[in-house]
Write a protein that holds these residues in place. Structure first.
Motif, PDB file in Angstrom:
ATOM      1  N   MET A 102      50.134  57.676  63.109  1.00 12.24           N
ATOM      2  CA  MET A 102      49.274  57.946  61.959  1.00 12.24           C
ATOM      3  C   MET A 102      47.994  58.658  62.398  1.00 12.24           C
ATOM      4  SD  MET A 102      49.081  57.488  58.656  1.00 12.24           S
ATOM      5  CE  MET A 102      47.919  58.686  58.038  1.00 12.24           C
ATOM      6  N   VAL A 103      47.426  58.230  63.507  1.00 13.89           N
ATOM      7  CA  VAL A 103      46.233  58.885  64.048  1.00 13.89           C
ATOM      8  C   VAL A 103      46.556  60.335  64.405  1.00 13.89           C
ATOM      9  CG1 VAL A 103      44.620  58.911  66.005  1.00 13.89           C
ATOM     10  CG2 VAL A 103      45.101  56.776  64.796  1.00 13.89           C
ATOM     11  N   GLU A 104      47.719  60.549  64.989  1.00 11.07           N
ATOM     12  CA  GLU A 104      48.141  61.911  65.322  1.00 11.07           C
ATOM     13  C   GLU A 104      48.286  62.756  64.058  1.00 11.07           C
ATOM     14  OE1 GLU A 104      51.704  63.902  67.952  1.00 11.07           O
ATOM     15  OE2 GLU A 104      50.909  61.948  68.565  1.00 11.07           O
ATOM     16  N   MET A 124      37.342  59.900  62.105  1.00 11.80           N
ATOM     17  CA  MET A 124      38.435  59.549  63.002  1.00 11.80           C
ATOM     18  C   MET A 124      38.068  58.339  63.862  1.00 11.80           C
ATOM     19  SD  MET A 124      41.049  61.323  62.307  1.00 11.80           S
ATOM     20  CE  MET A 124      42.044  60.836  63.715  1.00 11.80           C
ATOM     21  N   ARG A 125      36.833  58.277  64.345  1.00 12.11           N
ATOM     22  CA  ARG A 125      36.415  57.115  65.133  1.00 12.11           C
ATOM     23  C   ARG A 125      36.445  55.850  64.286  1.00 12.11           C
ATOM     24  NH1 ARG A 125      33.012  60.946  67.232  1.00 12.11           N
ATOM     25  NH2 ARG A 125      31.313  60.426  65.825  1.00 12.11           N
ATOM     26  N   ARG A 126      35.978  55.944  63.043  1.00  8.59           N
ATOM     27  CA  ARG A 126      35.989  54.767  62.164  1.00  8.59           C
ATOM     28  C   ARG A 126      37.408  54.330  61.853  1.00  8.59           C
ATOM     29  NH1 ARG A 126      33.006  55.634  56.929  1.00  8.59           N
ATOM     30  NH2 ARG A 126      33.967  57.654  57.096  1.00  8.59           N
ATOM     31  N   ILE A 127      38.266  55.274  61.525  1.00  7.69           N
ATOM     32  CA  ILE A 127      39.657  54.938  61.194  1.00  7.69           C
ATOM     33  C   ILE A 127      40.356  54.315  62.397  1.00  7.69           C
ATOM     34  CG2 ILE A 127      41.927  55.913  60.657  1.00  7.69           C
ATOM     35  CD1 ILE A 127      40.475  57.843  58.754  1.00  7.69           C
ATOM     36  N   GLU A 134      42.845  52.441  70.314  1.00  8.29           N
ATOM     37  CA  GLU A 134      41.813  52.669  71.324  1.00  8.29           C
ATOM     38  C   GLU A 134      41.388  54.139  71.363  1.00  8.29           C
ATOM     39  OE1 GLU A 134      40.399  50.283  73.251  1.00  8.29           O
ATOM     40  OE2 GLU A 134      41.631  48.776  72.230  1.00  8.29           O
ATOM     41  N   ASP A 135      40.149  54.375  71.808  1.00 12.03           N
ATOM     42  CA  ASP A 135      39.632  55.740  71.924  1.00 12.03           C
ATOM     43  C   ASP A 135      40.522  56.608  72.805  1.00 12.03           C
ATOM     44  OD1 ASP A 135      37.469  55.158  70.294  1.00 12.03           O
ATOM     45  OD2 ASP A 135      36.084  54.817  71.963  1.00 12.03           O
ATOM     46  N   ALA A 136      40.992  56.060  73.908  1.00 14.17           N
ATOM     47  CA  ALA A 136      41.852  56.827  74.816  1.00 14.17           C
ATOM     48  C   ALA A 136      43.153  57.230  74.126  1.00 14.17           C
ATOM     49  CB  ALA A 136      42.142  56.028  76.075  1.00 14.17           C
ATOM     50  N   GLU A 137      43.712  56.324  73.322  1.00 11.29           N
ATOM     51  CA  GLU A 137      44.956  56.639  72.593  1.00 11.29           C
ATOM     52  C   GLU A 137      44.705  57.720  71.549  1.00 11.29           C
ATOM     53  OE1 GLU A 137      47.231  52.358  72.673  1.00 11.29           O
ATOM     54  OE2 GLU A 137      45.455  52.557  71.384  1.00 11.29           O
ATOM     55  N   SER A 138      43.573  57.645  70.869  1.00 11.34           N
ATOM     56  CA  SER A 138      43.212  58.667  69.895  1.00 11.34           C
ATOM     57  C   SER A 138      43.000  60.007  70.589  1.00 11.34           C
ATOM     58  CB  SER A 138      41.952  58.263  69.133  1.00 11.34           C
ATOM     59  OG  SER A 138      41.539  59.305  68.267  1.00 11.34           O
ATOM     60  N   GLY A 139      42.344  59.966  71.746  1.00 12.41           N
ATOM     61  CA  GLY A 139      42.131  61.197  72.514  1.00 12.41           C
ATOM     62  C   GLY A 139      43.438  61.834  72.946  1.00 12.41           C
ATOM     63  N   LYS A 143      44.895  65.494  71.817  1.00 11.99           N
ATOM     64  CA  LYS A 143      45.340  66.515  72.770  1.00 11.99           C
ATOM     65  C   LYS A 143      46.752  66.990  72.443  1.00 11.99           C
ATOM     66  CE  LYS A 143      42.405  64.895  76.501  1.00 11.99           C
ATOM     67  NZ  LYS A 143      42.361  64.131  77.754  1.00 11.99           N
ATOM     68  N   ARG A 144      47.627  66.053  72.053  1.00  9.28           N
ATOM     69  CA  ARG A 144      48.998  66.443  71.692  1.00  9.28           C
ATOM     70  C   ARG A 144      48.981  67.368  70.483  1.00  9.28           C
ATOM     71  NH1 ARG A 144      49.900  60.991  73.030  1.00  9.28           N
ATOM     72  NH2 ARG A 144      49.816  60.338  70.846  1.00  9.28           N
ATOM     73  N   VAL A 145      48.142  67.067  69.507  1.00 13.68           N
ATOM     74  CA  VAL A 145      48.039  67.895  68.303  1.00 13.68           C
ATOM     75  C   VAL A 145      47.491  69.271  68.655  1.00 13.68           C
ATOM     76  CG1 VAL A 145      46.807  68.178  66.112  1.00 13.68           C
ATOM     77  CG2 VAL A 145      47.900  65.993  66.661  1.00 13.68           C
ATOM     78  N   MET A 146      46.440  69.303  69.447  1.00 14.50           N
ATOM     79  CA  MET A 146      45.857  70.589  69.832  1.00 14.50           C
ATOM     80  C   MET A 146      46.871  71.454  70.576  1.00 14.50           C
ATOM     81  SD  MET A 146      41.995  69.495  70.917  1.00 14.50           S
ATOM     82  CE  MET A 146      41.455  71.169  71.193  1.00 14.50           C
TER      83      MET A 146
END
Length: 153
Positions: A102-104, A124-127, A134-139, A143-146
Motif C-alpha cells: 500500500m505504501v508503494e 507519507m511519513r504520517r501514513i 518503518e521508515d526504511a521499508e517506506s524508503g 526507491k522501487r517506485v522511482m
C-alpha cells in the motif's frame, strides 16, 4: 455516507459495504490515495490514471468499478480531513507485506507527476506511522517506485 463508512469501520458491520459492492478496505485505500494525490493542490489526469490502475490491479476491479470507487473516495475525502479511519481499516485488514504494498502504491501516486511536494512527503511519513511501516521499508518502497517509473533519486 461518512456515517455509513464510520459504522463499517468501527462497528464491524460489513453487510452494507458488501451489498453495495464495495469493500471498505478498498474504499479506505482509494481515499488515502486521493488524499496523497490532492495534497499538492492539483489532481491531474496522470494522478487519476495512476490511482485507477493501482485500484484495478490491487482489488481486481474492472475499469468501471475502479472509476466508481475513485468517485466515491473523492467524495469521502471532500467531506473529511481525517485519515485515521482510513489508515486503521488498512492496518487492520492488511498484513505487514500488504501494508508495504500500500505504501508503494501511495509512492506511485505521489510520483505520478514526477516530483514529491513537501506536503506529500509529510503525508507519507504520517501514513507510514499509522500503518506501522518503518521508515526504511517506506524508503525501499519509494526507491522501487522511482526505479519502475524511471526517475532518478
Amino acid at each position: 455516507m461518512l456515517q455509513k463508512l464510520k459504522s463499517l469501520l468501527f462497528d464491524g458491520d460489513t453487510s452494507a459495504a458488501r451489498s453495495a459492492g464495495r469493500d471498505d478496505v478498498a474504499l479506505a485505500a482509494a481515499a488515502v490515495m486521493v488524499e496523497a494525490a490532492t495534497l499538492d493542490g492539483t489532481f491531474d489526469d496522470t494522478e487519476r490514471a495512476s490511482i485507477l490502475r493501482l485500484l484495478g490491479r490491487r482489488f481486481s476491479l474492472s475499469d468501471a468499478d475502479a472509476r466508481a470507487l475513485l468517485a466515491e473516495a473523492e467524495a469521502e475525502v471532500a467531506e473529511t480531513t481525517e485519515l485515521y479511519a482510513y489508515t486503521r481499516a488498512i492496518k487492520d485488514r492488511f498484513d505487514h507485506e500488504q501494508r508495504i504494498e500500500m505504501v508503494e502504491m501511495l509512492w506511485e501516486v505521489v510520483y505520478a507527476d514526477g516530483q514529491v511536494h513537501d506536503y506529500e512527503a509529510n503525508l507519507m511519513r504520517r501514513i507510514c506511522g499509522l500503518l506501522y511501516v518503518e521508515d526504511a521499508e517506506s524508503g525501499d518502497a519509494r526507491k522501487r517506485v522511482m526505479q519502475r517509473l524511471g526517475l532518478s533519486s
